[in-house]
Design a protein around this motif. Structure first.
Motif, PDB file in Angstrom:
ATOM      1  N   VAL A 443      48.597   8.873  46.378  1.00 28.51           N
ATOM      2  CA  VAL A 443      48.614   7.826  45.359  1.00 28.51           C
ATOM      3  C   VAL A 443      47.661   8.246  44.250  1.00 28.51           C
ATOM      4  CG1 VAL A 443      48.336   5.373  44.867  1.00 28.51           C
ATOM      5  CG2 VAL A 443      49.066   6.112  47.149  1.00 28.51           C
ATOM      6  N   TRP A 444      48.190   8.354  43.057  1.00 25.42           N
ATOM      7  CA  TRP A 444      47.408   8.820  41.916  1.00 25.42           C
ATOM      8  C   TRP A 444      47.826   8.021  40.688  1.00 25.42           C
ATOM      9  CZ3 TRP A 444      50.440  11.497  38.154  1.00 25.42           C
ATOM     10  CH2 TRP A 444      51.734  11.810  38.580  1.00 25.42           C
ATOM     11  N   ARG A 468      50.155   1.190  40.565  1.00 23.53           N
ATOM     12  CA  ARG A 468      49.754  -0.042  39.884  1.00 23.53           C
ATOM     13  C   ARG A 468      48.877  -0.899  40.791  1.00 23.53           C
ATOM     14  NH1 ARG A 468      55.252   0.080  38.418  1.00 23.53           N
ATOM     15  NH2 ARG A 468      55.757  -1.717  39.732  1.00 23.53           N
ATOM     16  N   ARG A 469      49.209  -0.983  42.087  1.00 22.14           N
ATOM     17  CA  ARG A 469      48.407  -1.796  43.000  1.00 22.14           C
ATOM     18  C   ARG A 469      47.012  -1.210  43.186  1.00 22.14           C
ATOM     19  NH1 ARG A 469      53.339  -1.747  45.948  1.00 22.14           N
ATOM     20  NH2 ARG A 469      52.464  -0.218  47.401  1.00 22.14           N
ATOM     21  N   ILE A 470      46.932   0.088  43.449  1.00 17.36           N
ATOM     22  CA  ILE A 470      45.623   0.715  43.641  1.00 17.36           C
ATOM     23  C   ILE A 470      44.809   0.659  42.353  1.00 17.36           C
ATOM     24  CG2 ILE A 470      44.464   2.899  44.113  1.00 17.36           C
ATOM     25  CD1 ILE A 470      45.578   1.617  46.601  1.00 17.36           C
ATOM     26  N   GLY A 471      45.455   0.873  41.222  1.00 18.38           N
ATOM     27  CA  GLY A 471      44.762   0.796  39.945  1.00 18.38           C
ATOM     28  C   GLY A 471      44.182  -0.583  39.699  1.00 18.38           C
ATOM     29  N   GLN A 478      33.489  -4.554  40.957  1.00 12.64           N
ATOM     30  CA  GLN A 478      32.587  -3.599  41.581  1.00 12.64           C
ATOM     31  C   GLN A 478      32.495  -3.795  43.090  1.00 12.64           C
ATOM     32  OE1 GLN A 478      31.184  -1.082  39.817  1.00 12.64           O
ATOM     33  NE2 GLN A 478      32.415  -1.890  38.116  1.00 12.64           N
ATOM     34  N   GLY A 479      33.376  -4.614  43.658  1.00  7.97           N
ATOM     35  CA  GLY A 479      33.325  -4.893  45.085  1.00  7.97           C
ATOM     36  C   GLY A 479      33.833  -3.732  45.916  1.00  7.97           C
ATOM     37  N   SER A 480      33.718  -3.903  47.245  1.00  2.00           N
ATOM     38  CA  SER A 480      34.129  -2.866  48.172  1.00  2.00           C
ATOM     39  C   SER A 480      35.647  -2.647  48.097  1.00  2.00           C
ATOM     40  CB  SER A 480      33.734  -3.247  49.599  1.00  2.00           C
ATOM     41  OG  SER A 480      34.243  -2.305  50.513  1.00  2.00           O
ATOM     42  N   LEU A 481      36.013  -1.378  48.212  1.00  2.00           N
ATOM     43  CA  LEU A 481      37.425  -1.012  48.190  1.00  2.00           C
ATOM     44  C   LEU A 481      37.934  -0.624  49.579  1.00  2.00           C
ATOM     45  CD1 LEU A 481      37.478   1.251  44.992  1.00  2.00           C
ATOM     46  CD2 LEU A 481      38.527  -1.007  45.217  1.00  2.00           C
ATOM     47  N   THR A 482      37.044  -0.491  50.543  1.00  2.00           N
ATOM     48  CA  THR A 482      37.432   0.064  51.833  1.00  2.00           C
ATOM     49  C   THR A 482      38.522  -0.756  52.493  1.00  2.00           C
ATOM     50  OG1 THR A 482      35.147   0.834  52.071  1.00  2.00           O
ATOM     51  CG2 THR A 482      36.554   0.934  54.021  1.00  2.00           C
ATOM     52  N   ALA A 483      38.302  -2.053  52.636  1.00  2.00           N
ATOM     53  CA  ALA A 483      39.285  -2.896  53.308  1.00  2.00           C
ATOM     54  C   ALA A 483      40.575  -2.997  52.502  1.00  2.00           C
ATOM     55  CB  ALA A 483      38.699  -4.290  53.545  1.00  2.00           C
ATOM     56  N   GLU A 484      40.445  -3.068  51.166  1.00  2.00           N
ATOM     57  CA  GLU A 484      41.634  -3.182  50.330  1.00  2.00           C
ATOM     58  C   GLU A 484      42.489  -1.915  50.407  1.00  2.00           C
ATOM     59  OE1 GLU A 484      38.666  -4.079  49.528  1.00  2.00           O
ATOM     60  OE2 GLU A 484      38.706  -6.095  48.649  1.00  2.00           O
TER      61      GLU A 484
END
Length: 524
Positions: A443-444, A468-471, A478-484
């Motif tokens: 995903v890029w 689009r979703r990852i972007g 600035q929150g955590s991205l790990t769970a998302e």
């Protein structure tokens, strides 16, 4: 076979090889040629299913089936050798095909004409600019276009006609949807205006069926894609002036590509542009003579050239029309980059130049060098714009780690941007190599930002839903991205070290499994 006949038959292919050696120059050294869309990687994975050609992110299948063909070749040859054979093959196929289309004439004159057509078609601004954009897959279709025209205009039974056509269309089929579309626009009018009236409906049906079958590798995933096309791309990809004679003058001289970085050095100068324009006028006059003489393939080629030029002008002079079409159906998206559709015009000019050289008789042999002399800075990798480099060892180590992990899940490549400019690649801009290296979905960010000479920039929104979703997650705060990320099926995150501080704090809990001088690999 006499020496003269052997030269006439095989000489154009040899000339194409010589022109390829001259054009590529330093790019033929050890390593990979990496520039814009031309991203070859060591040990490319052979992948199918949802990863096939789209990076697993739901975008349009732009690298289908070209990436898979490269992977197959790289299974028996080193990948860098496979790349060089492909690039040299473009010149050989283009030169020999253009020569094969030259109409019969006197033996001496036809030989000179064949060489002239070969030189013109294998050395021109269109080929140079598309090569500097890294669009080798499109150029496969361009190189095979004369052979496709020859097959479409040929006769024989329906079965033999279909087989010859299918063989001639293989380069375009490997090149993918853009190469196939340009070829289809060319061969359909050629067949319609060349074959006998009673055979035309059947011929067009055969062409449609053959193109449809050869297009299935990219057509099936394209129809199932959830990608969207941003109409803003019309302004970004429209043909533009790359010389003093405006956009139309640039297109007629076979340039006009949207990216100024694709120009060969000095291409826009008055002297070079004027000489190229003079050559265009001579070549078009020669081709007009072919049409007047009733040469059977020239009428269809003329229609294709006018149609292609019209498509090229659409984005530049009537962008609203094209934007409306794209807004109605995303399938009109390939017409945004209109300049690529002038390929049949290149072939017309190559044949017209051959006619002029043929009329010069024995003096025509010297004119074969003219295409090179009017665009001399295409030589030696466009004076160093193409060169061979090798990947740092850490890229190969990351590739081995990710491809050796049997667990499912995608890889997200950061920073969030499509293109990179690595010091080890001489600062040349390339598409993120991560998009080609891994046997799992990558995903890029397929957003494209095009800087305009007049100032400002055009931002073309991403096509792929996953991008689009990852972007949205990355830009969401600035929150955590790990769970998302985990919820989106992400297993690995690959980060350039220079951007580590920006992202590492937002990926708490992810395990660093490789850290090099340039790359950091995390596993969720």
């Amino acid at each position: 076979m006499s020496l003269h006949r052997a030269l006439a038959r095989h000489g154009p292919a040899g000339l194409g090889l010589l022109l390829g050696l001259l054009a590529l120059g330093p790019a033929l050294g050890p390593g990979f040629v990496l520039r814009y869309d031309m991203v070859f990687v060591p040990d490319p994975p052979l992948v199918f299913g949802p990863v096939f050609g789209s990076g697993g992110s739901g975008g349009f299948p732009r690298a289908v089936p070209s990436d898979q063909v490269v992977a197959l070749l790289s299974a028996v040859l080193p990948a860098q050798v496979a790349q060089k054979l492909i690039l040299l093959g473009l010149f050989v196929l283009a030169a020999s095909g253009a020569a094969a289309l030259v109409p019969p004439g006197t033996e001496d004159g036809r030989t000179a004409g064949r060489f002239a057509a070969a030189a013109f078609y294998a050395w021109n601004a269109y080929l140079a600019q598309r090569l500097l954009l890294g669009q080798w897959a499109l150029l496969l279709g361009f190189a095979g276009l004369p052979w496709a025209v020859r097959a479409a205009a040929g006769g024989g039974s329906t079965g033999r006609y279909a087989v010859r056509l299918a063989v001639a269309l293989v380069p375009a089929a490997i090149g993918g949807f853009q190469a196939t579309l340009v070829t289809a626009i060319t061969v359909l009018p050629v067949a319609a205006l060349t074959r006998r009236a009673r055979a035309v409906p059947g011929s067009l049906l055969v062409i449609g069926l053959v193109i449809g079958l050869l297009s299935l590798p990219w057509l099936v995933p394209a129809l199932g894609a959830r990608a969207v096309t941003d109409p803003a791309g019309v302004d970004a990809f429209a043909a533009r002036a790359d010389g003093p004679f405006g956009t139309l003058g640039s297109l007629l001289t076979l340039g006009g590509v949207w990216n100024a970085e694709a120009e060969v050095p000095g291409q826009g100068s008055w002297a070079v542009a004027a000489v190229r324009l003079a050559l265009t006028a001579v070549a078009l006059a020669g081709f007009a003579g072919l049409v007047r003489a009733g040469e059977r393939r020239s009428r269809g080629l003329a229609v294709a050239a006018v149609a292609g030029l019209g498509v090229a002008c659409l984005g530049a002079f009537a962008p609203g029309v094209l934007k409306g079409l794209i807004g109605w159906w995303a399938g009109f998206g390939p017409f945004r980059d209109g300049q690529l559709f002038i390929a049949p015009l290149v072939l017309c000019q190559a044949l017209g130049f051959a006619v002029v050289v043929h009329r010069l008789g024995r003096l025509g042999a010297a004119a074969v060098a003219v295409p090179v002399l009017v665009l001399p800075t295409f030589a030696l990798g466009a004076f160093g714009r193409l060169a061979a480099v090798d990947y740092p060892g850490e890229w190969r180590r990351v590739q081995a780690i990710v491809n050796g992990d049997p667990a499912p899940g995608a890889l997200v490549s950061l920073p969030w941007g499509a293109h990179r400019a690595f010091a080890w690649n001489g600062g040349r801009v390339i598409l993120d190599p991560a998009t080609k290296m891994f046997s799992r979905p990558v995903v890029w960010d397929d957003t494209l930002v095009v800087e305009r000479r007049a100032g400002g920039a055009i931002r073309v929104a991403p096509e792929a839903p996953a991008a689009r979703r990852i972007g949205d997650l990355i830009r969401g705060g600035q929150g955590s991205l790990t769970a998302e990320f985990a919820a989106q099926g992400v297993r690995f995150v690959l980060i350039e070290q220079s951007n580590e501080n920006e992202f590492l704090s937002r990926l708490s809990g992810a395990s660093p499994i490789f850290r090099g001088e340039e790359l950091l690999l995390l596993r969720l």
